[in-house]
Scaffold this active site. Sequence first.
Site, PDB file in Angstrom:
ATOM      1  CE  LYS A  52     -61.266-106.710  15.319  1.00  0.00           C
ATOM      2  NZ  LYS A  52     -60.182-105.736  15.383  1.00  0.00           N
ATOM      3  N   GLY A  53     -65.013-109.604  20.364  1.00  0.00           N
ATOM      4  CA  GLY A  53     -64.973-109.946  21.773  1.00  0.00           C
ATOM      5  C   GLY A  53     -65.426-111.343  22.138  1.00  0.00           C
ATOM      6  CD  GLU A 108     -71.743-109.215  22.082  1.00  0.00           C
ATOM      7  OE1 GLU A 108     -70.581-109.619  21.861  1.00  0.00           O
ATOM      8  OE2 GLU A 108     -72.270-108.284  21.451  1.00  0.00           O
ATOM      9  CG  ASP A 109     -67.833-109.242  24.271  1.00  0.00           C
ATOM     10  OD1 ASP A 109     -68.984-108.808  24.028  1.00  0.00           O
ATOM     11  OD2 ASP A 109     -66.802-108.600  23.968  1.00  0.00           O
ATOM     12  CG  ASP A 112     -72.213-101.775  28.178  1.00  0.00           C
ATOM     13  OD1 ASP A 112     -72.990-101.026  28.783  1.00  0.00           O
ATOM     14  OD2 ASP A 112     -70.982-101.605  28.192  1.00  0.00           O
ATOM     15  CE  LYS A 140     -70.300-103.089  31.931  1.00  0.00           C
ATOM     16  NZ  LYS A 140     -69.401-102.070  31.325  1.00  0.00           N
ATOM     17  CG  PHE A 161     -64.218 -99.921  30.406  1.00  0.00           C
ATOM     18  CD1 PHE A 161     -65.119 -99.354  29.518  1.00  0.00           C
ATOM     19  CD2 PHE A 161     -63.155-100.639  29.897  1.00  0.00           C
ATOM     20  CE1 PHE A 161     -64.951 -99.502  28.148  1.00  0.00           C
ATOM     21  CE2 PHE A 161     -62.977-100.795  28.537  1.00  0.00           C
ATOM     22  CZ  PHE A 161     -63.883-100.223  27.653  1.00  0.00           C
ATOM     23  CG  ASP A 168     -61.661-104.174  22.895  1.00  0.00           C
ATOM     24  OD1 ASP A 168     -61.211-103.264  22.185  1.00  0.00           O
ATOM     25  OD2 ASP A 168     -62.879-104.452  22.922  1.00  0.00           O
ATOM     26  NE  ARG A 174     -60.460-107.421  20.820  1.00  0.00           N
ATOM     27  CZ  ARG A 174     -61.718-107.010  20.836  1.00  0.00           C
ATOM     28  NH1 ARG A 174     -62.595-107.630  21.582  1.00  0.00           N
ATOM     29  NH2 ARG A 174     -62.095-105.975  20.104  1.00  0.00           N
TER      30      ARG A 174
END
Length: 195
Positions: A52-53, A108-109, A112, A140, A161, A168, A174
Amino acid sequence: MVGQGVAQRQMMEDLETVLYTEEQILTRIRELGEQLTVEYRGKVPLLVGVLKGAVMFLSDLVKRMSIPLEIDFIAISSYGLSTQSSGVVRILKDLDRDVDGRHVLIVEDIVDSGLTLAYLRDVLARRHAASVRIAALFDKPGRRQVPIRPDYCGFTVPNAFIVGYGLDYAERYRNLPCAGILKEDVYRSSESAHT
Protein backbone atom coordinates in the site's frame (compact mmCIF):
# COMPACT_ATOMS: atom_id res chain seq x y z
CA MET A 1 -11.77 19.15 11.51
CA VAL A 2 -10.48 20.05 14.97
CA GLY A 3 -10.13 16.34 15.85
CA GLN A 4 -8.09 15.70 12.71
CA GLY A 5 -5.64 18.41 13.70
CA VAL A 6 -5.17 16.86 17.14
CA ALA A 7 -4.63 13.39 15.63
CA GLN A 8 -2.06 14.70 13.15
CA ARG A 9 -0.23 16.58 15.91
CA GLN A 10 -0.11 13.35 17.93
CA MET A 11 1.36 11.48 14.95
CA MET A 12 3.93 14.24 14.47
CA GLU A 13 4.85 13.99 18.16
CA ASP A 14 5.63 10.29 17.58
CA LEU A 15 8.43 11.34 15.21
CA GLU A 16 11.95 11.65 16.50
CA THR A 17 12.74 13.97 13.59
CA VAL A 18 11.32 15.05 10.23
CA LEU A 19 13.66 14.01 7.43
CA TYR A 20 11.80 15.55 4.48
CA THR A 21 8.94 18.04 4.37
CA GLU A 22 6.02 17.73 1.98
CA GLU A 23 7.51 20.53 -0.12
CA GLN A 24 10.89 18.76 -0.40
CA ILE A 25 9.20 15.49 -1.34
CA LEU A 26 7.00 17.06 -4.02
CA THR A 27 9.96 18.97 -5.49
CA ARG A 28 11.95 15.74 -5.80
CA ILE A 29 8.98 13.85 -7.28
CA ARG A 30 8.59 16.58 -9.90
CA GLU A 31 12.27 16.12 -10.85
CA LEU A 32 11.81 12.34 -11.09
CA GLY A 33 8.68 12.79 -13.21
CA GLU A 34 10.56 15.00 -15.65
CA GLN A 35 13.42 12.50 -15.84
CA LEU A 36 11.05 9.57 -16.43
CA THR A 37 9.19 11.53 -19.11
CA VAL A 38 12.44 11.83 -21.06
CA GLU A 39 13.55 8.24 -20.42
CA TYR A 40 10.23 6.65 -21.46
CA ARG A 41 9.40 8.98 -24.36
CA GLY A 42 8.08 6.95 -27.31
CA LYS A 43 7.04 4.08 -25.03
CA VAL A 44 3.93 3.48 -22.99
CA PRO A 45 5.35 2.27 -19.69
CA LEU A 46 3.35 0.21 -17.24
CA LEU A 47 3.85 1.66 -13.77
CA VAL A 48 3.35 -1.01 -11.12
CA GLY A 49 2.56 0.45 -7.73
CA VAL A 50 3.47 -1.77 -4.80
CA LEU A 51 0.59 -1.60 -2.35
CA LYS A 52 0.00 0.00 0.00
CA GLY A 53 2.96 2.25 0.69
CA ALA A 54 3.63 3.42 -2.87
CA VAL A 55 0.14 4.82 -3.50
CA MET A 56 0.98 8.42 -2.52
CA PHE A 57 4.28 8.41 -4.41
CA LEU A 58 2.72 6.82 -7.51
CA SER A 59 -0.18 9.27 -7.50
CA ASP A 60 2.09 12.31 -7.33
CA LEU A 61 4.63 10.83 -9.77
CA VAL A 62 2.22 10.11 -12.64
CA LYS A 63 0.83 13.64 -12.46
CA ARG A 64 4.34 14.85 -13.29
CA MET A 65 4.95 12.48 -16.22
CA SER A 66 3.72 14.01 -19.48
CA ILE A 67 3.68 10.84 -21.60
CA PRO A 68 1.11 8.10 -22.18
CA LEU A 69 1.36 5.47 -19.45
CA GLU A 70 -0.64 2.76 -17.73
CA ILE A 71 -0.94 1.88 -14.05
CA ASP A 72 -1.42 -1.41 -12.25
CA PHE A 73 -0.98 -2.55 -8.67
CA ILE A 74 0.52 -5.51 -6.87
CA ALA A 75 0.46 -6.29 -3.16
CA ILE A 76 3.40 -8.14 -1.67
CA SER A 77 4.13 -8.93 1.96
CA SER A 78 7.34 -9.64 3.81
CA TYR A 79 6.70 -7.71 7.02
CA GLY A 80 3.30 -8.37 8.56
CA LEU A 81 2.98 -6.10 11.60
CA SER A 82 6.68 -6.29 12.45
CA THR A 83 9.41 -3.71 11.89
CA GLN A 84 11.70 -6.43 10.50
CA SER A 85 11.24 -8.29 7.20
CA SER A 86 10.40 -11.94 7.69
CA GLY A 87 12.38 -12.82 4.56
CA VAL A 88 9.38 -14.70 3.17
CA VAL A 89 7.83 -12.82 0.26
CA ARG A 90 4.24 -13.51 -0.77
CA ILE A 91 2.06 -11.99 -3.51
CA LEU A 92 -1.22 -10.95 -1.89
CA LYS A 93 -2.73 -9.26 -4.98
CA ASP A 94 -1.35 -9.90 -8.45
CA LEU A 95 -1.33 -7.64 -11.49
CA ASP A 96 -4.42 -7.32 -13.68
CA ARG A 97 -2.37 -6.67 -16.84
CA ASP A 98 -0.05 -8.91 -18.83
CA VAL A 99 3.52 -7.57 -18.77
CA ASP A 100 4.77 -9.58 -21.77
CA GLY A 101 6.74 -7.16 -23.97
CA ARG A 102 5.97 -4.17 -21.71
CA HIS A 103 8.38 -1.64 -20.25
CA VAL A 104 7.60 -1.99 -16.55
CA LEU A 105 8.50 0.57 -13.90
CA ILE A 106 8.05 -0.75 -10.38
CA VAL A 107 7.06 2.15 -8.11
CA GLU A 108 7.95 1.50 -4.48
CA ASP A 109 7.86 3.64 -1.35
CA ILE A 110 11.15 2.38 0.10
CA VAL A 111 13.90 -0.10 -0.72
CA ASP A 112 14.90 -1.67 2.57
CA SER A 113 16.22 -5.25 2.69
CA GLY A 114 15.66 -5.49 -1.07
CA LEU A 115 14.09 -8.95 -0.73
CA THR A 116 10.64 -7.86 -1.93
CA LEU A 117 11.94 -5.92 -4.94
CA ALA A 118 14.40 -8.63 -5.98
CA TYR A 119 11.55 -11.14 -5.89
CA LEU A 120 9.19 -8.85 -7.81
CA ARG A 121 11.81 -7.95 -10.43
CA ASP A 122 12.49 -11.66 -11.02
CA VAL A 123 8.77 -12.47 -11.31
CA LEU A 124 8.26 -9.72 -13.92
CA ALA A 125 11.36 -10.79 -15.88
CA ARG A 126 10.05 -14.38 -15.96
CA ARG A 127 6.79 -12.99 -17.33
CA HIS A 128 8.82 -11.59 -20.27
CA ALA A 129 8.63 -7.86 -19.56
CA ALA A 130 10.71 -5.96 -22.15
CA SER A 131 12.40 -4.07 -19.30
CA VAL A 132 11.99 -3.83 -15.54
CA ARG A 133 13.20 -0.77 -13.67
CA ILE A 134 12.59 0.46 -10.15
CA ALA A 135 11.61 3.93 -8.93
CA ALA A 136 11.70 4.31 -5.16
CA LEU A 137 10.94 7.42 -3.19
CA PHE A 138 13.30 6.33 -0.42
CA ASP A 139 16.36 4.09 -0.43
CA LYS A 140 17.77 2.62 2.79
CA PRO A 141 21.03 0.92 1.70
CA GLY A 142 22.09 0.28 5.30
CA ARG A 143 19.53 -2.55 5.53
CA ARG A 144 20.18 -4.24 2.19
CA GLN A 145 20.29 -8.05 2.23
CA VAL A 146 20.43 -8.59 -1.54
CA PRO A 147 22.33 -6.63 -4.23
CA ILE A 148 19.57 -4.45 -5.64
CA ARG A 149 19.24 -0.70 -5.98
CA PRO A 150 16.57 1.57 -7.48
CA ASP A 151 17.16 2.92 -10.97
CA TYR A 152 15.43 6.14 -9.91
CA CYS A 153 15.61 7.31 -6.31
CA GLY A 154 14.10 10.23 -4.46
CA PHE A 155 16.12 10.24 -1.25
CA THR A 156 18.63 8.06 0.56
CA VAL A 157 17.60 7.61 4.18
CA PRO A 158 19.42 6.38 7.29
CA ASN A 159 18.99 2.96 8.83
CA ALA A 160 16.06 3.99 11.02
CA PHE A 161 12.32 3.29 11.02
CA ILE A 162 10.84 5.81 8.56
CA VAL A 163 7.11 6.65 8.44
CA GLY A 164 4.93 9.14 6.61
CA TYR A 165 4.11 9.87 2.99
CA GLY A 166 2.83 6.33 2.48
CA LEU A 167 5.24 4.59 4.83
CA ASP A 168 3.59 3.02 7.84
CA TYR A 169 4.05 1.30 11.11
CA ALA A 170 1.20 -1.19 11.74
CA GLU A 171 -0.89 0.68 9.10
CA ARG A 172 -0.52 4.03 10.88
CA TYR A 173 1.31 7.23 9.83
CA ARG A 174 0.84 6.72 6.06
CA ASN A 175 -1.17 9.94 5.83
CA LEU A 176 1.54 12.21 7.25
CA PRO A 177 2.49 14.67 4.49
CA CYS A 178 6.16 14.52 5.49
CA ALA A 179 8.59 11.63 6.13
CA GLY A 180 10.35 11.18 9.43
CA ILE A 181 11.97 8.79 11.85
CA LEU A 182 9.54 7.10 14.23
CA LYS A 183 10.57 7.23 17.89
CA GLU A 184 11.86 3.85 18.94
CA ASP A 185 9.74 3.75 22.09
CA VAL A 186 6.58 4.02 19.94
CA TYR A 187 7.16 0.74 18.12
CA ARG A 188 9.08 -1.02 20.90
CA SER A 189 6.17 -0.57 23.33
CA SER A 190 3.71 -1.74 20.68
CA GLU A 191 5.82 -4.80 19.76
CA SER A 192 6.21 -5.83 23.40
CA ALA A 193 2.43 -5.56 23.85
CA HIS A 194 1.97 -8.14 21.07
CA THR A 195 4.50 -10.67 22.44
